[in-house]
Design a protein around this motif. Structure first.
Motif, PDB file in Angstrom:
ATOM      1  N   TRP A 132       0.844  -1.200   0.000  1.00 13.53           N
ATOM      2  CA  TRP A 132       0.000   0.000   0.000  1.00 13.53           C
ATOM      3  C   TRP A 132       0.878   1.248   0.000  1.00 13.53           C
ATOM      4  O   TRP A 132       0.624   2.212  -0.741  1.00 13.53           O
ATOM      5  CB  TRP A 132      -0.917  -0.006   1.223  1.00 13.53           C
ATOM      6  N   LEU A 133       1.942   1.248   0.790  1.00 10.33           N
ATOM      7  CA  LEU A 133       2.855   2.396   0.833  1.00 10.33           C
ATOM      8  C   LEU A 133       3.519   2.601  -0.524  1.00 10.33           C
ATOM      9  O   LEU A 133       3.713   3.731  -0.971  1.00 10.33           O
ATOM     10  CB  LEU A 133       3.912   2.178   1.914  1.00 10.33           C
ATOM     11  N   ARG A 134       3.870   1.485  -1.161  1.00  6.93           N
ATOM     12  CA  ARG A 134       4.489   1.571  -2.494  1.00  6.93           C
ATOM     13  C   ARG A 134       3.546   2.269  -3.476  1.00  6.93           C
ATOM     14  O   ARG A 134       3.964   3.138  -4.251  1.00  6.93           O
ATOM     15  CB  ARG A 134       4.837   0.160  -2.961  1.00  6.93           C
ATOM     16  N   PHE A 135       2.273   1.879  -3.440  1.00  4.68           N
ATOM     17  CA  PHE A 135       1.295   2.507  -4.324  1.00  4.68           C
ATOM     18  C   PHE A 135       1.108   3.983  -3.985  1.00  4.68           C
ATOM     19  O   PHE A 135       1.186   4.848  -4.860  1.00  4.68           O
ATOM     20  CB  PHE A 135      -0.065   1.809  -4.191  1.00  4.68           C
ATOM     21  N   ARG A 136       0.830   4.254  -2.704  1.00  2.00           N
ATOM     22  CA  ARG A 136       0.371   5.584  -2.325  1.00  2.00           C
ATOM     23  C   ARG A 136       1.493   6.612  -2.197  1.00  2.00           C
ATOM     24  O   ARG A 136       1.333   7.769  -2.588  1.00  2.00           O
ATOM     25  CB  ARG A 136      -0.381   5.500  -0.990  1.00  2.00           C
ATOM     26  N   LEU A 137       2.626   6.210  -1.629  1.00  2.00           N
ATOM     27  CA  LEU A 137       3.700   7.178  -1.374  1.00  2.00           C
ATOM     28  C   LEU A 137       4.653   7.302  -2.550  1.00  2.00           C
ATOM     29  O   LEU A 137       5.180   8.384  -2.822  1.00  2.00           O
ATOM     30  CB  LEU A 137       4.472   6.777  -0.119  1.00  2.00           C
ATOM     31  N   LEU A 138       4.906   6.186  -3.235  1.00  2.00           N
ATOM     32  CA  LEU A 138       5.855   6.206  -4.350  1.00  2.00           C
ATOM     33  C   LEU A 138       5.170   6.261  -5.705  1.00  2.00           C
ATOM     34  O   LEU A 138       5.815   6.552  -6.705  1.00  2.00           O
ATOM     35  CB  LEU A 138       6.756   4.962  -4.297  1.00  2.00           C
ATOM     36  N   GLY A 139       3.885   5.971  -5.747  1.00  2.00           N
ATOM     37  CA  GLY A 139       3.208   5.893  -7.031  1.00  2.00           C
ATOM     38  C   GLY A 139       3.704   4.744  -7.878  1.00  2.00           C
ATOM     39  O   GLY A 139       3.588   4.768  -9.106  1.00  2.00           O
ATOM     40  N   ALA A 140       4.278   3.724  -7.211  1.00  2.82           N
ATOM     41  CA  ALA A 140       4.880   2.604  -7.930  1.00  2.82           C
ATOM     42  C   ALA A 140       3.823   1.528  -8.151  1.00  2.82           C
ATOM     43  O   ALA A 140       3.576   0.679  -7.287  1.00  2.82           O
ATOM     44  CB  ALA A 140       6.066   2.046  -7.151  1.00  2.82           C
ATOM     45  N   THR A 141       3.175   1.575  -9.296  1.00  2.11           N
ATOM     46  CA  THR A 141       2.242   0.519  -9.669  1.00  2.11           C
ATOM     47  C   THR A 141       3.009  -0.794  -9.854  1.00  2.11           C
ATOM     48  O   THR A 141       4.247  -0.811  -9.876  1.00  2.11           O
ATOM     49  CB  THR A 141       1.544   0.873 -10.975  1.00  2.11           C
ATOM     50  N   ASN A 142       2.272  -1.873 -10.025  1.00  4.68           N
ATOM     51  CA  ASN A 142       2.953  -3.157 -10.187  1.00  4.68           C
ATOM     52  C   ASN A 142       3.952  -3.161 -11.343  1.00  4.68           C
ATOM     53  O   ASN A 142       5.075  -3.647 -11.184  1.00  4.68           O
ATOM     54  CB  ASN A 142       1.927  -4.280 -10.354  1.00  4.68           C
ATOM     55  N   PRO A 143       3.611  -2.642 -12.531  1.00  4.71           N
ATOM     56  CA  PRO A 143       4.627  -2.632 -13.596  1.00  4.71           C
ATOM     57  C   PRO A 143       5.896  -1.875 -13.230  1.00  4.71           C
ATOM     58  O   PRO A 143       6.996  -2.270 -13.615  1.00  4.71           O
ATOM     59  CB  PRO A 143       3.887  -1.965 -14.765  1.00  4.71           C
ATOM     60  N   ALA A 144       5.763  -0.778 -12.467  1.00  6.44           N
ATOM     61  CA  ALA A 144       6.957  -0.055 -12.028  1.00  6.44           C
ATOM     62  C   ALA A 144       7.791  -0.916 -11.091  1.00  6.44           C
ATOM     63  O   ALA A 144       9.028  -0.932 -11.157  1.00  6.44           O
ATOM     64  CB  ALA A 144       6.560   1.248 -11.340  1.00  6.44           C
ATOM     65  N   TYR A 145       7.123  -1.650 -10.215  1.00  9.65           N
ATOM     66  CA  TYR A 145       7.806  -2.556  -9.288  1.00  9.65           C
ATOM     67  C   TYR A 145       8.528  -3.654 -10.061  1.00  9.65           C
ATOM     68  O   TYR A 145       9.684  -3.976  -9.802  1.00  9.65           O
ATOM     69  CB  TYR A 145       6.747  -3.138  -8.357  1.00  9.65           C
ATOM     70  N   PHE A 146       7.838  -4.237 -11.057  1.00  7.07           N
ATOM     71  CA  PHE A 146       8.463  -5.276 -11.874  1.00  7.07           C
ATOM     72  C   PHE A 146       9.677  -4.722 -12.616  1.00  7.07           C
ATOM     73  O   PHE A 146      10.685  -5.423 -12.799  1.00  7.07           O
ATOM     74  CB  PHE A 146       7.478  -5.830 -12.907  1.00  7.07           C
ATOM     75  N   ALA A 147       9.577  -3.474 -13.048  1.00  6.61           N
ATOM     76  CA  ALA A 147      10.678  -2.859 -13.796  1.00  6.61           C
ATOM     77  C   ALA A 147      11.921  -2.701 -12.925  1.00  6.61           C
ATOM     78  O   ALA A 147      13.057  -2.837 -13.407  1.00  6.61           O
ATOM     79  CB  ALA A 147      10.244  -1.505 -14.350  1.00  6.61           C
ATOM     80  N   LEU A 148      11.724  -2.390 -11.633  1.00  2.43           N
ATOM     81  CA  LEU A 148      12.871  -2.289 -10.732  1.00  2.43           C
ATOM     82  C   LEU A 148      13.585  -3.635 -10.617  1.00  2.43           C
ATOM     83  O   LEU A 148      14.825  -3.708 -10.616  1.00  2.43           O
ATOM     84  CB  LEU A 148      12.407  -1.811  -9.351  1.00  2.43           C
ATOM     85  N   TYR A 149      12.818  -4.710 -10.514  1.00  6.38           N
ATOM     86  CA  TYR A 149      13.420  -6.048 -10.490  1.00  6.38           C
ATOM     87  C   TYR A 149      14.169  -6.322 -11.793  1.00  6.38           C
ATOM     88  O   TYR A 149      15.260  -6.905 -11.794  1.00  6.38           O
ATOM     89  CB  TYR A 149      12.339  -7.116 -10.286  1.00  6.38           C
TER      90      TYR A 149
END
Length: 396
Positions: A132-149
């Motif tokens: 939830w923090l990733r979504f709300r504070l960073l604006g990191a949707t799932n694709p953004a998270y996958f991109a970091l990996y």
């Protein structure tokens, strides 16, 4: 007493964007699984529904919703939610009831009607939830998270965009052979490279879609299977639903020791690796015993991580398996013979059940043109938000 239970029936509603209620998809999948088992709904003693949080109250009580849709007949009912691991939790609950002697036949159902676009957080504010923090504070949707990996794999292991594209090519080739898949045509590496950038370095065809769909299993005791003349059914031998071990609870990255964690001995490997390890230990099997695997390819790069997490290769060697064709149809250990999420998209509560459906058909030898020869054992793997593990080992 054996911890095995029998898979008596498997059924699915085709994946797509159908615009109808999740109840319709689940009911159709349940009826297909019952027909496959040669049983009637009245024969079922318990039903376990995997919840969907995006379909209002009926989705929160999916077990009762599906029981009503099939027709009230007095069966015990259970509803479970564990995000993407909901299907495995439902299978685990059904298995526990069977092994406890509470039921001989249990129906497991999961279905979803997914919204268009990215999955938004559901269920209100959760300030203790890292996702939830990733979504709300960073604006990191799932694709953004996958991109970091994906970027980390490129930096640490030398993976390339071409390696990621080959995962999509492999899975699309399998999905083209699966009549239940949403996307049923082969894809070239050039098409992946030419698709729109969503979150650099991942392109549109590197990331799974959101979909409507349903999946169901009829599970039973070994004694019941024998009473029905099924001497050698596909058997579920292990269900892993482990949680992370502190301090490695958020990111699967190398630990950085601080005064607050030096007294804690972390579990070896990543959280995802611990999910598979628990399943192997319970099943008494290892990666070398696998005929195939179904893993949660939310992105092409993440599938490479799963190869390492389920022990098909050492850390950093996932791309090598794709380059050598090890995980393709016809390879030594095919992965995502169903076509994976690349071909289906995500119907969250159904997907872990659908993975076991694919293992069932493969282990029976009824998977048609995508059949793995002489398949004897397989593992499924995914993880749900907020620390939900999900892995199932099936054998024959």
């Amino acid at each position: 007493m054996s911890a095995d239970i029998a898979v008596l029936g498997a059924g699915m509603h085709p994946w797509g964007k159908w615009g109808r209620s999740f109840v319709e998809y689940g009911r159709a999948a349940a009826r297909a699984a019952l027909a496959d088992a040669g049983l009637e709904w009245a024969d079922v003693q318990s039903i376990v529904g995997a919840d969907t949080v995006r379909s209002g109250y009926p989705g929160y009580v999916a077990g009762a919703t599906f029981a009503q849709a099939l027709g009230w007949q007095g069966a015990r009912v259970t509803s479970v939610y564990a995000a993407c691991a909901s299907g495995a939790q439902a299978i685990g609950a059904a298995r526990a009831q069977i092994l406890a002697g509470l039921a001989d036949v249990v129906l497991v159902v999961g279905a979803d009607a997914a919204p268009k676009g990215f999955f938004a957080p559901a269920g209100g504010d959760r300030p203790d939830d890292p996702d939830w923090l990733r979504f709300r504070l960073l604006g990191a949707t799932n694709p953004a998270y996958f991109a970091l990996y994906a970027r980390r794999r490129m930096a640490v292991h030398g993976d390339t965009l071409e390696d990621f594209a080959q995962v999509k090519v492999k899975n699309a080739a399998a999905g083209a052979l699966n009549p239940l898949a949403r996307y049923r045509r082969p894809v070239t590496a050039e098409e992946v490279a030419d698709s729109a950038v969503v979150a650099d370095p991942l392109r549109l065809l590197d990331i799974c879609a959101t979909s409507d769909g349903g999946a169901a299993l009829v599970l039973g005791s070994m004694d019941f299977a024998r009473s029905r003349g099924v001497a050698d059914p596909v058997r579920i031998r292990a269900v892993s639903t482990v949680t992370p071990t502190y301090p490695r609870t958020v990111l699967d990255l190398p630990d950085i020791a601080t005064d607050s964690v030096t007294a804690v001995r972390p579990a070896p490997g990543s959280f995802r690796a611990s999910i598979a390890r628990a399943a192997y230990e319970e099943a008494g099997l290892g990666p070398g015993d696998l005929s195939l695997a179904e893993v949660y390819d939310l992105s092409t790069a993440l599938e490479l991580e799963w190869y390492e997490d389920i022990g098909l290769c050492a850390e950093g060697e996932g791309a090598k398996l794709v380059r050598e064709g090890v995980t393709a149809l016809g390879g030594r250990v095919p992965v995502n013979t169903s076509g994976g999420l690349a071909s289906f998209g995500e119907a969250v509560p159904a997907q872990a059940i659908a993975q076991v459906c694919e293992l069932t058909w493969q282990l029976r030898g009824t998977a048609g043109d995508r059949q793995v020869p002489r398949a004897r054992a397989g593992i499924t793997a995914n993880q749900g938000l907020f620390g939900h593990g999900s892995a199932v080992v099936a054998v024959r």
